[in-house]
Design a protein around this motif. Structure first.
Motif, PDB file in Angstrom:
ATOM      1  N   HIS A 136       0.815  -1.220   0.000  1.00  0.00           N
ATOM      2  CA  HIS A 136       0.000   0.000   0.000  1.00  0.00           C
ATOM      3  C   HIS A 136       0.848   1.269   0.000  1.00  0.00           C
ATOM      4  N   ARG A 137       2.073   1.156  -0.446  1.00  0.00           N
ATOM      5  CA  ARG A 137       3.012   2.272  -0.320  1.00  0.00           C
ATOM      6  C   ARG A 137       2.572   3.507  -1.108  1.00  0.00           C
ATOM      7  N   ASP A 138       1.877   3.322  -2.240  1.00  0.00           N
ATOM      8  CA  ASP A 138       1.578   4.445  -3.134  1.00  0.00           C
ATOM      9  C   ASP A 138       0.723   5.516  -2.465  1.00  0.00           C
ATOM     10  N   TRP A 139      -0.196   5.106  -1.610  1.00  0.00           N
ATOM     11  CA  TRP A 139      -1.041   6.109  -0.956  1.00  0.00           C
ATOM     12  C   TRP A 139      -0.629   6.369   0.490  1.00  0.00           C
ATOM     13  N   ASP A 182       6.697  10.515  -2.065  1.00  0.00           N
ATOM     14  CA  ASP A 182       7.825  10.068  -2.884  1.00  0.00           C
ATOM     15  C   ASP A 182       9.145  10.217  -2.126  1.00  0.00           C
TER      16      ASP A 182
END
Length: 218
Positions: free
Chosen positions: A184-187, A191
Motif C-alpha cells: 500500500h506504499r503508493d497512498w 515520494d
C-alpha cells in the motif's frame, strides 16, 4: 530389440523429472510476469503456457488449475524467505545479536521480498476482494504455516530478551507493517519518504521495539 536395464529405466525417470522441474520453473516465471501485467482475471492458462513456451497440456501436468498456479507464484517466494530466515536464525547462537539488529534485518529482508512480489500480491488482493478469485482461498490460509513457524521463533527470542507482547499478535503486526509499507506504499507515503529505504526500515524497527516514545535515553 535390447531389453532396458534397471539403469536405463532410472536414467529415463530422472530425465523426465528434470524436464518436469524445468517446465515447472518456466511456468512459474511466466506466471509471475503475466499475472503481474494482466491481473488474475485477465490471465488464462493458455497465456501462461504461451509465455513459457510450452503447451497448455504440459501446464496442467504441473498445476491442476490457474488458481493453484497463482497460489504458488504468490506464496512461493515469501515461503522461501521464511524458510531461509528460520535456517539462518537456527544457525546462530541465541542472543548473539542485539534486538535492534535482528528486527531491522528482518524488516529489510522481508520488505525486499515483498517488493519483488508486490504486483502479484496486489493482483491477489484485487481478485479475492471482488470475487474474481474463485478457488484462490485467502492469504490467511496460504501463509498461516509460515507465520506459525515465525511465532515459534518469536517465543524463543521473547523469553531471551524479556519481550512481553502476545507472541501470535506481535508477529502478525510486524508482518502487517512490512506488508502495508510495501503493498500500500503508493497512498501511504510520499515520494521523498519512499526514496529513503533505510530510513523507512529504521522507523519500522523503532516502532516495533520502542513504540511512539522512541528509544529510551541511556
Amino acid at each position: 530389440m535390447t531389453a532396458e536395464t534397471p539403469r536405463d529405466l532410472t536414467t529415463k525417470i530422472d530425465g523426465r523429472r528434470a524436464v518436469g522441474a524445468r517446465n515447472r520453473e518456466r511456468l512459474l516465471n511466466a506466471a509471475v510476469e503475466v499475472f503481474a501485467e494482466r491481473g488474475y482475471r485477465g490471465t488464462t492458462t493458455r497465456d501462461i503456457a504461451a509465455a513459457a513456451g510450452i503447451t497448455e497440456r504440459t501446464l496442467f501436468r504441473q498445476f491442476p488449475s490457474k488458481a493453484a498456479l497463482f497460489q504458488e507464484a504468490v506464496a512461493g517466494p515469501v515461503e522461501r524467505f521464511f524458510a531461509d530466515f528460520r535456517e539462518s536464525w537456527s544457525a546462530r547462537p541465541r542472543g548473539s545479536r542485539d534486538s535492534e539488529t535482528e528486527i531491522r534485518e528482518f524488516f529489510g529482508s522481508l520488505r525486499t521480498v515483498l517488493e519483488g512480489e508486490r504486483a502479484l500480491l496486489q493482483a491477489f488482493l484485487a481478485a479475492t476482494s471482488v470475487g474474481d478469485g474463485e478457488g484462490l482461498g485467502d492469504l490467511r490460509t496460504t501463509f498461516t504455516p509460515v507465520i506459525d513457524s515465525l511465532v515459534e521463533i518469536f517465543a524463543v527470542e521473547a523469553e531471551l530478551r524479556g519481550w512481553n507482547a502476545d507472541h501470535g499478535i506481535a508477529v502478525r503486526l510486524i508482518i502487517g507493517m512490512a506488508f502495508s509499507a510495501t503493498v500500500h506504499r503508493d497512498w501511504l507515503f510520499t515520494d521523498d519518504q519512499l526514496a529513503n529505504f533505510g530510513y523507512l526500515i529504521d522507523q519500522l524497527t523503532q516502532m516495533t521495539l520502542w513504540g511512539l516514545a522512541g528509544p529510551r535515553a541511556e
